[in-house]
Structure formats: structure tokens, C-alpha cells
Design an enzyme around this catalytic site. Structure first.
Site, PDB file in Angstrom:
ATOM      1  N   ASN A   1     -10.082-115.763  35.943  1.00 53.99           N
ATOM      2  CA  ASN A   1     -10.071-115.748  34.465  1.00 53.99           C
ATOM      3  C   ASN A   1      -9.073-114.662  34.116  1.00 53.99           C
ATOM      4  O   ASN A   1      -9.273-113.498  34.482  1.00 53.99           O
ATOM      5  CB  ASN A   1     -11.482-115.400  34.004  1.00 53.99           C
ATOM      6  CG  ASN A   1     -11.718-115.424  32.510  1.00 53.99           C
ATOM      7  OD1 ASN A   1     -12.701-114.821  32.081  1.00 53.99           O
ATOM      8  ND2 ASN A   1     -10.926-116.118  31.735  1.00 53.99           N
TER       9      ASN A   1
ATOM     10  N   HIS B   1     -23.195-119.017  23.653  1.00 52.37           N
ATOM     11  CA  HIS B   1     -23.208-119.834  24.865  1.00 52.37           C
ATOM     12  C   HIS B   1     -24.230-120.958  24.768  1.00 52.37           C
ATOM     13  O   HIS B   1     -25.352-120.736  24.303  1.00 52.37           O
ATOM     14  CB  HIS B   1     -23.547-118.965  26.082  1.00 52.37           C
ATOM     15  CG  HIS B   1     -22.429-118.051  26.475  1.00 52.37           C
ATOM     16  ND1 HIS B   1     -21.433-118.408  27.352  1.00 52.37           N
ATOM     17  CD2 HIS B   1     -22.116-116.793  26.052  1.00 52.37           C
ATOM     18  CE1 HIS B   1     -20.573-117.405  27.480  1.00 52.37           C
ATOM     19  NE2 HIS B   1     -20.958-116.421  26.700  1.00 52.37           N
TER      20      HIS B   1
ATOM     21  N   ARG C   1     -14.840-121.487  24.488  1.00 54.67           N
ATOM     22  CA  ARG C   1     -14.358-121.524  23.103  1.00 54.67           C
ATOM     23  C   ARG C   1     -13.002-120.822  23.077  1.00 54.67           C
ATOM     24  O   ARG C   1     -12.875-119.741  23.615  1.00 54.67           O
ATOM     25  CB  ARG C   1     -15.357-120.781  22.225  1.00 54.67           C
ATOM     26  CG  ARG C   1     -14.940-120.583  20.798  1.00 54.67           C
ATOM     27  CD  ARG C   1     -15.953-119.792  20.001  1.00 54.67           C
ATOM     28  NE  ARG C   1     -16.101-118.411  20.476  1.00 54.67           N
ATOM     29  CZ  ARG C   1     -16.784-117.493  19.780  1.00 54.67           C
ATOM     30  NH1 ARG C   1     -17.401-117.830  18.655  1.00 54.67           N
ATOM     31  NH2 ARG C   1     -16.884-116.254  20.243  1.00 54.67           N
TER      32      ARG C   1
ATOM     33  N   CYS D   1     -15.947-117.403  33.875  1.00 55.08           N
ATOM     34  CA  CYS D   1     -16.363-116.857  32.575  1.00 55.08           C
ATOM     35  C   CYS D   1     -17.518-115.893  32.855  1.00 55.08           C
ATOM     36  O   CYS D   1     -18.595-116.334  33.289  1.00 55.08           O
ATOM     37  CB  CYS D   1     -16.793-117.985  31.651  1.00 55.08           C
ATOM     38  SG  CYS D   1     -17.370-117.419  30.026  1.00 55.08           S
ATOM     39  N   GLY D   2     -17.274-114.611  32.621  1.00 54.64           N
ATOM     40  CA  GLY D   2     -18.282-113.596  32.955  1.00 54.64           C
ATOM     41  C   GLY D   2     -19.522-113.715  32.082  1.00 54.64           C
ATOM     42  O   GLY D   2     -20.656-113.772  32.587  1.00 54.64           O
TER      43      GLY D   2
HETATM   44  N1  LIG Z   1     -14.003-117.562  25.126  1.00 51.08           N
HETATM   45  C1  LIG Z   1     -15.002-116.527  24.867  1.00 51.08           C
HETATM   46  C2  LIG Z   1     -14.427-115.113  25.146  1.00 51.08           C
HETATM   47  C3  LIG Z   1     -14.077-114.866  26.628  1.00 51.08           C
HETATM   48  C4  LIG Z   1     -15.263-114.947  27.535  1.00 51.08           C
HETATM   49  C5  LIG Z   1     -14.981-115.017  29.033  1.00 51.08           C
HETATM   50  N2  LIG Z   1     -13.609-115.039  29.452  1.00 51.08           N
HETATM   51  C6  LIG Z   1     -15.788-113.988  29.811  1.00 51.08           C
HETATM   52  O1  LIG Z   1     -15.366-113.551  30.893  1.00 51.08           O
HETATM   53  O2  LIG Z   1     -16.917-113.665  29.335  1.00 51.08           O
HETATM   54  C7  LIG Z   1     -15.484-116.616  23.407  1.00 51.08           C
HETATM   55  O3  LIG Z   1     -14.728-117.077  22.555  1.00 51.08           O
HETATM   56  O4  LIG Z   1     -16.613-116.164  23.166  1.00 51.08           O
END
Ligand SMILES: N[C@H](CCC[C@H](N)C(=O)O)C(=O)O
Length: 275
Positions: free
Chosen positions: A13, A162, A212, A220-221
Site C-alpha cells: 500500500n 469500513h 474508498r 489496507c491497514g
Molecule cells: N482509503 C481510506 C484511507 C486509507 C486507508 C488505508 N490505506 C490504510 O492503510 O488504512 C479511506 O478513505 O478511509
């Protein structure tokens, strides 16, 4: 004037990290972010992350988060591990010491274990629909009619929204179809990151996330945190879980309501640049 950046990733990521400690409060232009995020004509990244002076006096630094489409987010799990590793390499924080960092959704506590591994207290998962946000009364799971089929999912906030869908096989083409549809579904008024979880064992999950603002990512963490939290809440997973994403594995530890959720995993430097 050219701006320096650091390209980093957390198990695939990927991020552009910019040092705005002398440049607080900038709000980057969405069109500019999209241009820089383009993987053919720009640098290419899933998220842009800024490092800025803390606004909360209890925190050492603030970090801003913007998706590839230019939209802001409240939290980024793989990203905050990279911010911690960046600050450690810069000499701004020490190793093996808990450090409070301020995200757009509030403080988290990081600890750099070694150059490439960081553990983070991500706070407590929040299942309250209004906090996700989710347009529905609070349930353990929710069911939607999507693309002609009933889809059940859990929902939780890790500082960002989520949805978590349990599937028999994360490689099922149905997953590719459902991800974008659920991300954009009106039940999530601010959109959502949608994780598809295959339960390998009570302490091991396979996960793919349609994010998103960035689409399918290699990891995605917060998605790994959300999957482990929903699985634990539903009695499908134990407190300490290995979450296998396409880009690598994260370790999540959550002892249930009233407890913080801990995420541990790698943070890697790719290259430095100017744009
Ligand atoms: N797309 C996510 C943000 C990045 C989350 C992801 N890359 C992680 O490592 O948590 C959002 O709009 O809430």
C-alpha cells in the site's frame, strides 16, 4: 519551487510522504493530488500523507491523509507506520518509545520496534452506526441487496468507514464486482472501505480491500483492523490474528470492547524525489 517527497509503502500500500512541518495547514488541491497519484503521468500512490506540527498539544506531530482521487480520510493504518518510520529515520522520534501522533480522526500511539517494523495503538474500534457513518440502526451484521443478491456485512469505524464481508474465497470474481458497488452504496453516506475476508483459521484471515478513494489496494491497514475487529465481535476470530493481504501480513491484537486494537507490521522506504 520543487517539492521534495519520500515514496514509502506498507506491504504494498504505497504513499507519497511530504514534510510540511514548516508548512502547517496546507490543504492540497484535489486535482493536483489526482495528477501526482497517476501511475503513468505522475509519481503514483494510494495515498498522499503530510507530516505537520501537531494541533493537539498532547501529540508530537499531525499527519494529513488524502486518497488518490483527492478525497481526505480520517485514518491510514499502513500510512501511520510509514510516518513513524520516516520520523525515526529523521531522528525526530526515538525507537522503542511510545509516541502520540495526531491523525485527522484523533491521536494514535506508535512505537518503532526496528527500522522496518512499527506497532500502533489504533484506538478502540467503533461500531456505532452514526460514527462510521452508516445509515442503519445498530446490528451485529447488515444485509443489502446488491447487484441482484443479498450481501451481509459487518461495519465499523477505525477513524474511517469500513464494511466487512465474509466470503469463502477472496479470489472469487464476485468480490471484484461487489467491492466498488458497496464502497459507493448510499448506506455509507461518506463511502466506505470494503474488506472481503476469508477465514483461514480462528487466528488467520485472508483479506482483500476495495478502498474508498483509491480502489483495490495491495494492503489496507485499517481494513485489517476492521476485519479482525468484526470477526472477533462475531466470535469468528480470537484476540490475536494474522491478516494476510495481497501485499503481505499484518498482526492485529484486540481484546474486545473497552480495549485498544494494536496493529503491527512493516514500513518500507522506496525512493526520494522532487516534483
Ligand atoms: N482509503 C481510506 C484511507 C486509507 C486507508 C488505508 N490505506 C490504510 O492503510 O488504512 C479511506 O478513505 O478511509
Amino acid at each position: 519551487m520543487p517539492a521534495r517527497f519520500t515514496k514509502m509503502h506498507g506491504i504494498g500500500n504505497d504513499f507519497v510522504i511530504v514534510d510540511w512541518r514548516e508548512d502547517a495547514g496546507r490543504v492540497p488541491n484535489a486535482a493536483r493530488i489526482q495528477a501526482l497519484a497517476d501511475r503513468h503521468t505522475g509519481i503514483g500512490f494510494d495515498q498522499l500523507i503530510s507530516i505537520e506540527p501537531a494541533r493537539d498539544p498532547s501529540c508530537e506531530f499531525y499527519y494529513g491523509i488524502w486518497n488518490a482521487d483527492g478525497s481526505p480520510s480520517g485514518q491510514c493504518g499502513n500510512g501511520v507506520r510509514c510516518v513513524a518510520a520516516w520520523l525515526y529515520r529523521d531522528g525526530a522520534i526515538a525507537r522503542d518509545v511510545p509516541v502520540r501522533l495526531e491523525s485527522p480522526s484523533g491521536p494514535v500511539v506508535v512505537r518503532v520496534l526496528d527500522e522496518g517494523t512499527v506497532t500502533v495503538d489504533m484506538g478502540e474500534p467503533d461500531f456505532t452506526p452514526a460514527h462510521i457513518p452508516l445509515e442503519h440502526a445498530a446490528h451485529a451484521t447488515y444485509t443489502l441487496q446488491v447487484d441482484g443478491e443479498d450481501v451481509s456485512f459487518g461495519a465499523v469505524s477505525m477513524g474511517n468507514p469500513h464494511g466487512v464481508v465474509f466470503v469463502d474465497d477472496v479470489a472469487d470474481p464476485r468480490v471484484d464486482r461487489l467491492g466498488p458497488l458497496l464502497t459507493a452504496h448510499p448506506i455509507f453516506p461518506q463511502g466506505a472501505n470494503i474488506g472481503f475476508v476469508q477465514r483461514v483459521a480462528v487466528d488467520r484471515l485472508k483479506l482483500r480491500v476495495h478502498e474508498r478513494g483509491s480502489g483495490w489496494t495491495r494492503a489496507c491497514g485499517t481494513g485489517a483492523c476492521a476485519a479482525a475487529a468484526v470477526a472477533h465481535a462475531l466470535g469468528l476470530a480470537t484476540t490475536d490474528v494474522a491478516v494476510e493481504l495481497p501485499g503481505g501480513t499484518l498482526t492485529i491484537s484486540w481484546h474486545g470492547p473497552g480495549h485498544s486494537l494494536w496493529m503491527t507490521g512493516p514500513a518500507a522506504f522506496a525512493f526520494e524525489g522532487e516534483v
